[in-house]
Design a protein around this motif. Structure first.
Motif, PDB file in Angstrom:
ATOM      1  N   ILE A 259       0.821  -1.220   0.000  1.00 33.01           N
ATOM      2  CA  ILE A 259       0.000   0.000   0.000  1.00 33.01           C
ATOM      3  C   ILE A 259       0.851   1.265   0.000  1.00 33.01           C
ATOM      4  O   ILE A 259       0.645   2.155  -0.827  1.00 33.01           O
ATOM      5  N   GLN A 260       1.789   1.377   0.926  1.00 34.76           N
ATOM      6  CA  GLN A 260       2.593   2.609   1.005  1.00 34.76           C
ATOM      7  C   GLN A 260       3.435   2.810  -0.255  1.00 34.76           C
ATOM      8  O   GLN A 260       3.600   3.941  -0.720  1.00 34.76           O
ATOM      9  N   GLY A 261       3.952   1.732  -0.819  1.00 35.06           N
ATOM     10  CA  GLY A 261       4.735   1.841  -2.048  1.00 35.06           C
ATOM     11  C   GLY A 261       3.887   2.289  -3.227  1.00 35.06           C
ATOM     12  O   GLY A 261       4.328   3.117  -4.038  1.00 35.06           O
ATOM     13  N   ILE A 262       2.667   1.754  -3.333  1.00 36.54           N
ATOM     14  CA  ILE A 262       1.750   2.170  -4.406  1.00 36.54           C
ATOM     15  C   ILE A 262       1.400   3.640  -4.230  1.00 36.54           C
ATOM     16  O   ILE A 262       1.430   4.419  -5.193  1.00 36.54           O
ATOM     17  N   LYS A 263       1.074   4.018  -3.009  1.00 32.80           N
ATOM     18  CA  LYS A 263       0.718   5.408  -2.716  1.00 32.80           C
ATOM     19  C   LYS A 263       1.852   6.351  -3.129  1.00 32.80           C
ATOM     20  O   LYS A 263       1.620   7.373  -3.786  1.00 32.80           O
TER      21      LYS A 263
ATOM     22  N   ARG B 242      -6.107  17.236  -5.333  1.00 27.27           N
ATOM     23  CA  ARG B 242      -7.440  16.626  -5.221  1.00 27.27           C
ATOM     24  C   ARG B 242      -7.456  15.211  -5.797  1.00 27.27           C
ATOM     25  O   ARG B 242      -7.982  14.282  -5.182  1.00 27.27           O
ATOM     26  N   VAL B 243      -6.849  15.014  -6.956  1.00 22.32           N
ATOM     27  CA  VAL B 243      -6.811  13.689  -7.578  1.00 22.32           C
ATOM     28  C   VAL B 243      -6.013  12.719  -6.709  1.00 22.32           C
ATOM     29  O   VAL B 243      -6.445  11.585  -6.470  1.00 22.32           O
ATOM     30  N   ILE B 244      -4.870  13.153  -6.218  1.00 19.44           N
ATOM     31  CA  ILE B 244      -4.047  12.284  -5.354  1.00 19.44           C
ATOM     32  C   ILE B 244      -4.821  11.925  -4.089  1.00 19.44           C
ATOM     33  O   ILE B 244      -4.828  10.767  -3.668  1.00 19.44           O
TER      34      ILE B 244
ATOM     35  N   TYR C 242      -5.180   8.024  -4.308  1.00 20.26           N
ATOM     36  CA  TYR C 242      -3.976   7.413  -3.751  1.00 20.26           C
ATOM     37  C   TYR C 242      -3.907   7.587  -2.238  1.00 20.26           C
ATOM     38  O   TYR C 242      -2.914   8.045  -1.683  1.00 20.26           O
ATOM     39  N   ASN C 243      -4.992   7.181  -1.571  1.00 19.94           N
ATOM     40  CA  ASN C 243      -5.055   7.208  -0.118  1.00 19.94           C
ATOM     41  C   ASN C 243      -5.084   5.768   0.400  1.00 19.94           C
ATOM     42  O   ASN C 243      -5.426   4.839  -0.326  1.00 19.94           O
ATOM     43  N   ASP C 244      -4.700   5.585   1.663  1.00 18.17           N
ATOM     44  CA  ASP C 244      -4.584   4.244   2.249  1.00 18.17           C
ATOM     45  C   ASP C 244      -5.867   3.429   2.127  1.00 18.17           C
ATOM     46  O   ASP C 244      -5.821   2.247   1.750  1.00 18.17           O
ATOM     47  N   LYS C 245      -6.991   4.026   2.455  1.00 17.55           N
ATOM     48  CA  LYS C 245      -8.267   3.301   2.455  1.00 17.55           C
ATOM     49  C   LYS C 245      -8.616   2.788   1.057  1.00 17.55           C
ATOM     50  O   LYS C 245      -8.975   1.632   0.875  1.00 17.55           O
TER      51      LYS C 245
END
Length: 168
Positions: free
Chosen positions: A12-16, A38-40, A44-47
């Motif tokens: 998850i953190q790497g994808i984010k 806004r797009v990020i 690209y948030n943890d949830k």
């Protein structure tokens, strides 16, 4: 050595990071800072990423990651938008790792999934007008320009997306 595989919660953190950094690197001279943020925040948030690495069906095939030395250096995913038509929804790399073939490896994995699991014979991608990183990449891999349309979440309409497709 770079390995491509389906993502899991440990990524998850790497994808984010790779998607956020890649988005900034790609669009900082095209979109406003507010639009990028806004797009990020939306994508690209943890949830959201947790849901997207633990869910896989024909409409979202899950994230694929490029991993080297236990670090995510690229991420991408797609799904089906019709009975036999797939789409690449997202593909980003660590901006310092461009031109190493990582994007091609990820695209090949997503394409293979769409062809073998979901029986796609055509694949689509949307590329921001003016994206001089993405457009040559997709054209070199057989995608052909089809049409132009407004970008997702852009109510004002000043950002335009180019739709490309290819037979797979």
């Amino acid at each position: 050595m770079i390995h491509i595989h389906k993502a899991n919660p440990s990524h998850i953190q790497g994808i984010k990071k790779v998607c956020s950094d890649g988005y900034w690197a790609t669009y900082r001279n095209i979109y406003t800072k507010e639009y990028i943020e806004r797009v990020i925040e939306d994508f690209y948030n943890d949830k959201r990423i947790l849901k997207e690495v633990t869910t896989s069906d024909r409409y979202w095939g899950g994230y694929f990651v490029a991993v080297e030395n236990d670090e995510v250096i690229g991420a991408g995913g797609g799904g089906m938008i019709g009975e036999t038509e797939g789409e690449l929804f997202v593909l980003y790399l660590d901006p310092t790792r461009r031109n190493e073939g990582i994007g091609t490896l990820l695209l090949e994995a997503i394409t293979q999934q769409q062809k073998e699991e979901f029986h796609a014979n055509k694949q689509w991608v949307s590329v921001q007008k003016g994206n001089e990183k993405g457009i040559p990449f997709y054209e070199a891999r057989g995608f052909v320009y089809e049409k132009e349309q407004p970008v997702y979440g852009n109510e004002e309409g000043e950002y335009r997306s180019l739709r490309y497709s290819r037979d797979v």
